[in-house]
Design a protein around this motif. Structure first.
Motif, short mmCIF file in Angstrom:
data_model
loop_
_atom_site.label_atom_id
_atom_site.label_comp_id
_atom_site.label_asym_id
_atom_site.label_seq_id
_atom_site.Cartn_x
_atom_site.Cartn_y
_atom_site.Cartn_z
N ARG A 47 -2.86 2.47 -0.30
CA ARG A 47 -3.72 3.65 -0.29
C ARG A 47 -2.97 4.84 0.29
O ARG A 47 -1.93 4.69 0.93
CB ARG A 47 -4.97 3.42 0.57
N SER A 48 -3.54 6.01 0.13
CA SER A 48 -3.03 7.19 0.81
C SER A 48 -4.02 7.67 1.87
O SER A 48 -3.82 8.71 2.49
CB SER A 48 -2.76 8.32 -0.20
N THR A 49 -5.10 6.91 2.06
CA THR A 49 -6.12 7.25 3.05
C THR A 49 -6.41 6.05 3.94
O THR A 49 -6.10 4.91 3.59
CB THR A 49 -7.43 7.71 2.37
N VAL A 50 -7.02 6.32 5.09
CA VAL A 50 -7.36 5.28 6.06
C VAL A 50 -8.82 4.89 5.86
O VAL A 50 -9.72 5.69 6.16
CB VAL A 50 -7.15 5.77 7.50
N PRO A 51 -9.09 3.68 5.35
CA PRO A 51 -10.50 3.28 5.20
C PRO A 51 -11.17 3.08 6.55
O PRO A 51 -10.50 2.95 7.58
CB PRO A 51 -10.41 1.96 4.42
N ALA A 52 -12.50 3.05 6.54
CA ALA A 52 -13.26 2.99 7.79
C ALA A 52 -12.91 1.75 8.61
O ALA A 52 -12.77 1.81 9.84
CB ALA A 52 -14.77 3.02 7.49
N VAL A 53 -12.73 0.60 7.94
CA VAL A 53 -12.40 -0.62 8.68
C VAL A 53 -11.04 -0.50 9.34
O VAL A 53 -10.82 -1.00 10.46
CB VAL A 53 -12.47 -1.85 7.74
N ALA A 54 -10.10 0.19 8.70
CA ALA A 54 -8.77 0.40 9.28
C ALA A 54 -8.84 1.37 10.45
O ALA A 54 -8.11 1.23 11.43
CB ALA A 54 -7.81 0.90 8.22
N ALA A 55 -9.70 2.36 10.35
CA ALA A 55 -9.87 3.31 11.45
C ALA A 55 -10.36 2.60 12.70
O ALA A 55 -9.90 2.87 13.81
CB ALA A 55 -10.84 4.42 11.05
N ARG A 56 -11.29 1.68 12.53
CA ARG A 56 -11.78 0.91 13.68
C ARG A 56 -10.68 0.02 14.24
O ARG A 56 -10.55 -0.13 15.46
CB ARG A 56 -12.99 0.06 13.26
N PHE A 57 -9.90 -0.58 13.35
CA PHE A 57 -8.78 -1.41 13.78
C PHE A 57 -7.80 -0.63 14.65
O PHE A 57 -7.36 -1.11 15.70
CB PHE A 57 -8.08 -1.96 12.53
N LEU A 58 -7.50 0.59 14.26
CA LEU A 58 -6.55 1.41 15.02
C LEU A 58 -7.03 1.65 16.44
O LEU A 58 -6.24 1.59 17.39
CB LEU A 58 -6.32 2.75 14.31
N THR A 59 -8.30 1.95 16.61
CA THR A 59 -8.81 2.31 17.94
C THR A 59 -8.73 1.15 18.94
O THR A 59 -8.79 1.38 20.15
CB THR A 59 -10.26 2.81 17.87
N GLU A 60 -8.60 -0.06 18.44
CA GLU A 60 -8.57 -1.24 19.32
C GLU A 60 -7.16 -1.67 19.70
O GLU A 60 -6.98 -2.57 20.52
CB GLU A 60 -9.27 -2.41 18.62
N ARG A 61 -6.15 -1.05 19.10
CA ARG A 61 -4.78 -1.51 19.28
C ARG A 61 -4.16 -0.98 20.57
O ARG A 61 -4.46 0.11 21.01
CB ARG A 61 -3.89 -1.12 18.09
#
Length: 304
Positions: free
Chosen positions: A34-48
């Protein structure tokens, strides 16, 4: 990415996929780029707590390094933007490069959950000691070869500092390489875009066969061949070996080539090909991160 007609892949990736006989699998896997960050990936990032970053230094050498912080230090500001509340310190070979706009490849890693996500694009300093990254490629990868570990905060951690620097590996550094179960590799595409990728296996899968030579097997993966495809066109590469016990890191840069021969397939258990890196620079850092990690639970996918 400079692509061939009708695919998300550039010519080097297409060449590597064809050599491996996985073009159809690659076409299927390419739908997830993709060229965008899906919502599930956005949540994943905040936990890292950890982000691997690859980029070229001012001399054009490719390095991979790591950034870390409390949960929330990574954020998806919107579907095309990741913010990073950290930047390489002065001892890091990418400190100067990331103090200005740069092409970077990143991996947000969750060793405890055996999850990882690539986000590659353009970074710029945010004026607050961090980075803003404009996403060009977003890819979620499978859990294969990730050793399960849980992060621990290390009280009294200092700022990153250089332990040693040179053109080749010392005896102690060769031992660190030969006992590693995980490393990260940064490579560059034909248009200057940078990618960062993960490699894992049982200790000994990565070998320092000489002070200036590192070798490893390539296991069955997602068929995209983003790393080996880059190496088909540009041999520059950088390796990051985190020291999970101390918070240190070993950074290696050089030029890599892939051995596609049948002999290479027989060189190590599970190998589908071998890669050899000619080392041109080494930087060992202490206090590269304020984190340590629990002992590993090895991936069931690791070849014995």
């Amino acid at each position: 990415m400079t692509t061939t007609t009708g695919t998300p892949y550039h010519s080097g990736e297409r060449t590597a996929q064809a050599r491996a006989g996985v073009t159809d699998r690659a076409d299927h896997a390419g739908r997830s780029i993709r060229s965008t960050v899906p919502a599930v990936a956005a949540r994943f990032l905040t936990e890292r707590r950890m982000l691997v970053v690859g980029a070229a230094d001012p001399d054009g050498r490719i390095w991979a390094t790591q950034l870390s912080g409390p949960a929330g230090f990574l954020q998806a500001a919107d579907e095309r933007t990741m913010t990073v509340a950290a930047r390489p310190a002065g001892a890091d070979p990418l400190a100067e490069a990331l103090a200005r706009p740069a092409r970077i490849g990143t991996i947000a890693l969750d060793p405890a959950g055996r999850r990882r996500m690539r986000l590659n694009g353009r970074s710029a300093p945010d004026g607050r000691g961090g980075l803003t990254v404009h996403a060009e490629e977003v890819v979620s990868n499978c859990p294969k070869y990730i050793q399960r570990r849980t992060p621990l905060d290390r009280p009294g951690a200092g700022s990153p500092r250089t332990v040693s620097e040179g053109p080749a590996l010392s005896t102690a550094q060769r031992l660190a390489v030969n006992t590693s179960d995980t490393f990260f590799i940064a490579t560059a595409g034909p248009d200057g875009r940078v990618d960062a990728s993960h490699r894992g296996g049982f200790p000994g899968f990565l070998q320092a066969v000489a002070p200036d030579t590192v070798r490893w097997p390539e296991y069955r993966g997602n068929a995209m061949f983003m790393t080996l495809g880059n190496l088909e066109l540009d041999p520059r590469a950088g390796l990051l070996l985190p020291d999970w016990e101390t918070g240190g890191a070993l950074l290696i840069t050089g030029e890599a080539r892939t051995d596609w021969s049948e002999e290479a397939r027989q060189a190590a258990p599970g190998a589908e090909r071998m890669v050899e890196l000619s080392v041109t620079g080494v930087r060992e850092l202490a206090d590269a991160t304020p984190l340590t990690w629990t002992d590993p639970e090895y991936s069931p996918a690791n070849p014995h």
